[in-house]
Design a protein around this motif. Structure first.
Motif, PDB file in Angstrom:
ATOM      1  N   VAL A  25       1.101  -2.425   6.968  1.00  0.00           N
ATOM      2  CA  VAL A  25       0.616  -2.009   5.647  1.00  0.00           C
ATOM      3  C   VAL A  25       0.556  -3.289   4.825  1.00  0.00           C
ATOM      4  O   VAL A  25       1.504  -3.651   4.132  1.00  0.00           O
ATOM      5  N   ASP A  26      -0.561  -3.989   4.940  1.00  0.00           N
ATOM      6  CA  ASP A  26      -0.683  -5.376   4.470  1.00  0.00           C
ATOM      7  C   ASP A  26      -1.655  -5.442   3.302  1.00  0.00           C
ATOM      8  O   ASP A  26      -2.866  -5.305   3.463  1.00  0.00           O
ATOM      9  N   CYS A  27      -1.105  -5.680   2.105  1.00  0.00           N
ATOM     10  CA  CYS A  27      -1.932  -5.623   0.900  1.00  0.00           C
ATOM     11  C   CYS A  27      -2.894  -6.793   0.763  1.00  0.00           C
ATOM     12  O   CYS A  27      -3.762  -6.782  -0.116  1.00  0.00           O
ATOM     13  N   ARG A  28      -2.807  -7.785   1.627  1.00  0.00           N
ATOM     14  CA  ARG A  28      -3.770  -8.890   1.578  1.00  0.00           C
ATOM     15  C   ARG A  28      -5.189  -8.409   1.870  1.00  0.00           C
ATOM     16  O   ARG A  28      -6.160  -9.095   1.538  1.00  0.00           O
ATOM     17  N   LEU A  29      -5.311  -7.232   2.467  1.00  0.00           N
ATOM     18  CA  LEU A  29      -6.631  -6.694   2.794  1.00  0.00           C
ATOM     19  C   LEU A  29      -7.420  -6.258   1.565  1.00  0.00           C
ATOM     20  O   LEU A  29      -8.621  -6.012   1.664  1.00  0.00           O
ATOM     21  N   GLY A  30      -6.761  -6.134   0.428  1.00  0.00           N
ATOM     22  CA  GLY A  30      -7.476  -5.739  -0.781  1.00  0.00           C
ATOM     23  C   GLY A  30      -7.237  -4.288  -1.144  1.00  0.00           C
ATOM     24  O   GLY A  30      -6.275  -3.654  -0.698  1.00  0.00           O
ATOM     25  N   LYS A  31      -8.126  -3.730  -1.942  1.00  0.00           N
ATOM     26  CA  LYS A  31      -7.886  -2.425  -2.563  1.00  0.00           C
ATOM     27  C   LYS A  31      -7.713  -1.294  -1.552  1.00  0.00           C
ATOM     28  O   LYS A  31      -7.011  -0.309  -1.819  1.00  0.00           O
TER      29      LYS A  31
END
Length: 236
Positions: A174-180
């Motif tokens: 669950v990697d928020c670097r991917l964006g929205k």
């Protein structure tokens, strides 16, 4: 069984007959692995999904000096990129199976490098995704690249579904670097594979962002491991 979050994608699963350390690259803040290494229950298994430095630390090979019973089960690319002798490990590629009296490990695919793991031990099915995710990078990719990322990811999940549609524990990025839409891969995973417990990973120290997936996971019937720090554990 006991699950302990170490850091990033690193987890320790402890049962009665064995302990499995997966994708270790640094210890928890309270040095859980260093403190517990001599006393981990049963035989010790060290799994690493690929050679990236945030998933594999060559220091794990020294653990055999402390725990002579250590069994290494690593992705084949680690031998190729980290110059490790085959005598040190059992190397897997997608489609391979390794097993002994305590553990069965089946190698599934990745949408980056290496493999993911389906682990069966002590009556439990455990999935560790490695770098398997829908790496769509939506805000910086072309529509064609986004479609390709999703197609490749769903194909790998379909391959896993042919083996099982349910696991007792899933460790998944669950990697928020991917964006929205950073939770898209995790959403697609739990929509297709029922996980008794969903444990997020690959989030570094972005606990709030990782734990934002909790409502969706619980709506899908998963118990969610909402970590707040390294070294936390739960029993399953």
């Amino acid at each position: 069984m006991k699950l302990t979050y170490i850091y990033h994608s690193g987890y320790v699963t402890e049962g009665e007959r064995c302990t499995v350390v997966t994708d270790y690259y640094r210890d928890s803040d309270d040095e859980y692995v260093r403190r517990s290494l001599p006393s981990f229950p049963g035989k010790l298994y060290v799994l690493s999904s690929h050679w990236h430095p945030d998933h594999f630390n060559k220091a794990v090979l020294d653990w055999k000096n402390i725990r002579p019973d250590t069994q290494y089960i690593l992705s084949q690319d680690i031998l190729e990129n980290r110059h490790i002798s085959p005598k040190d490990t059992s190397a897997l590629i997608k489609g391979d199976t390794w097993q002994d009296e305590n553990l069965t490990v089946k190698a599934f695919g990745s949408t980056d490098v290496g493999i993911s793991f389906l682990i069966e031990t002590e009556g439990k099915k455990i999935f560790h995704a490695g770098d398997l995710n829908n790496w769509h990078w939506e805000e910086e990719s072309t529509p064609e690249e986004i479609q390709t990322a999703e197609r490749d990811f769903l194909k790998e999940i379909d391959d896993l579904r042919k083996e099982t549609v349910r696991v007792d524990l899933a460790m998944f990025p669950v990697d928020c670097r991917l964006g929205k839409n950073y939770m898209r891969g995790a959403e697609q995973f739990v929509d297709r594979i029922h996980a008794g417990i969903f444990a997020p990973m690959h989030f570094g120290e972005k606990y709030k962002e990782a734990n934002a997936f909790k409502p969706y996971a619980e709506k899908s019937g998963c118990k969610f491991a909402a970590w707040t720090k390294t070294g936390e554990s739960l029993i399953f």
